[in-house]
Structure formats: structure tokens, C-alpha cells
Design a protein around this motif. Structure first.
Motif, PDB file in Angstrom:
ATOM      1  N   TYR A  49      -3.783   5.999   3.275  1.00 58.49           N
ATOM      2  CA  TYR A  49      -4.695   6.735   2.400  1.00 58.49           C
ATOM      3  C   TYR A  49      -5.249   5.830   1.305  1.00 58.49           C
ATOM      4  CZ  TYR A  49      -2.864  10.917   4.635  1.00 58.49           C
ATOM      5  OH  TYR A  49      -2.497  11.863   5.557  1.00 58.49           O
ATOM      6  N   MET A  50      -4.440   4.907   0.834  1.00 58.65           N
ATOM      7  CA  MET A  50      -4.909   3.958  -0.177  1.00 58.65           C
ATOM      8  C   MET A  50      -5.961   3.020   0.411  1.00 58.65           C
ATOM      9  SD  MET A  50      -3.617   4.811  -2.970  1.00 58.65           S
ATOM     10  CE  MET A  50      -4.374   3.497  -3.867  1.00 58.65           C
ATOM     11  N   LEU A  67       0.709  10.054  -2.904  1.00 56.14           N
ATOM     12  CA  LEU A  67       0.234  10.178  -1.521  1.00 56.14           C
ATOM     13  C   LEU A  67       1.389   9.905  -0.568  1.00 56.14           C
ATOM     14  CD1 LEU A  67      -3.134   8.276  -1.910  1.00 56.14           C
ATOM     15  CD2 LEU A  67      -2.802  10.740  -1.866  1.00 56.14           C
ATOM     16  N   GLY A 103       0.480   4.883   2.964  1.00 57.06           N
ATOM     17  CA  GLY A 103      -0.335   3.818   2.400  1.00 57.06           C
ATOM     18  C   GLY A 103      -1.716   3.702   3.008  1.00 57.06           C
ATOM     19  N   ALA A 137       0.745   3.983  -2.921  1.00 60.74           N
ATOM     20  CA  ALA A 137       0.502   5.369  -2.528  1.00 60.74           C
ATOM     21  C   ALA A 137       1.540   6.298  -3.143  1.00 60.74           C
ATOM     22  CB  ALA A 137       0.513   5.491  -1.011  1.00 60.74           C
ATOM     23  N   SER A 186       0.824  -1.211   0.000  1.00 61.76           N
ATOM     24  CA  SER A 186       0.000   0.000   0.000  1.00 61.76           C
ATOM     25  C   SER A 186       0.860   1.265   0.000  1.00 61.76           C
ATOM     26  CB  SER A 186      -0.971   0.003   1.175  1.00 61.76           C
ATOM     27  OG  SER A 186      -0.279  -0.141   2.381  1.00 61.76           O
TER      28      SER A 186
END
Length: 123
Positions: free
Chosen positions: A86-87, A81, A84, A76, A72
Motif C-alpha cells: 500500500y505504501m 496499513l 507495505g 506501513a 515498506s
């Protein structure tokens, strides 16, 4: 009460379908739950939204923690981003939208074949 029952059916059916079938099988489970248990438009949408969003968010978070966030975090970075997690949240939102629209589609499919009970002046 129908909201809670429909949400539980969606979560349980989608969980077991995701063990053996691809990710989009959860949308089929939500569609059938919306077609079987009638309700109102908004209630039907939110039961699929909450059910599949919660299920996918929890499963993605468990995978993120078990792997240490390796995959992740790399994905990200591809999206620009910083973390991870946020993913995980974004994928939960996408799954929630898929669940909501699938359940609403099932409900509208059922309504397409039902007769209108209210006979107004112009019907």
C-alpha cells in the motif's frame, strides 16, 4: 503523438536525474518537458501524471521486492496499513500528482510568454 513523446521524455529524463539528484529533480524534468513540448492542458497534465507515476511505482515496487518489503512494511505499520505494498501504491500516486502538476506548470509557464494568435472582438 505529442502525449507519447512528452511522456517518454519525462520518464527517461527523470530516471537519469533520479540516479544522481534528489527526488524532486523529477519535477524539474517534468516542468521542462511541459515547457518545451506544447499541448493542451489535460494532455499535458496526464503525460506528467502517467510518466512519473509509472516510473516511481515501478522503482518503488522493485525496491520493495528486492528488500523483501522490510522498510515498506515498517512504514506501513506507522501509518496503520496492513501491508507495505500500500505504501508503494500511495507513493506512486503522490509522484504521479507531482509529475502532473509540474508538467502542467511548465506548459502554463510557456503559455504565459506566448502571444495569443486569435484576435477576437474584445482583444
Amino acid at each position: 503523438m505529442k502525449f507519447i513523446i512528452r511522456t517518454i521524455i519525462i520518464v527517461v529524463a527523470a530516471h537519469f536525474s533520479l540516479l544522481y539528484f534528489p527526488w524532486w529533480s523529477m519535477a524539474i524534468c517534468a516542468f521542462f518537458a511541459g515547457a518545451i513540448i506544447a499541448g493542451k492542458n489535460l494532455s499535458t497534465f496526464f503525460s506528467g501524471f502517467v510518466g512519473l507515476g509509472f516510473l516511481w511505482l515501478i522503482q518503488a515496487f522493485i525496491i520493495h521486492n528486492d528488500s523483501g518489503g522490510i522498510l515498506s512494511n515498517k512504514i506501513a505499520e506507522l501509518f496503520g496499513l496492513s501491508d507495505g505494498i500500500y505504501m508503494v501504491v500511495i507513493s506512486g500516486i503522490v509522484a504521479a500528482l507531482v509529475g502532473g502538476f509540474s508538467t502542467l506548470s511548465g506548459f502554463r509557464f510557456r503559455k504565459m510568454f506566448s502571444r495569443n494568435k486569435s484576435r477576437g472582438l474584445y482583444r
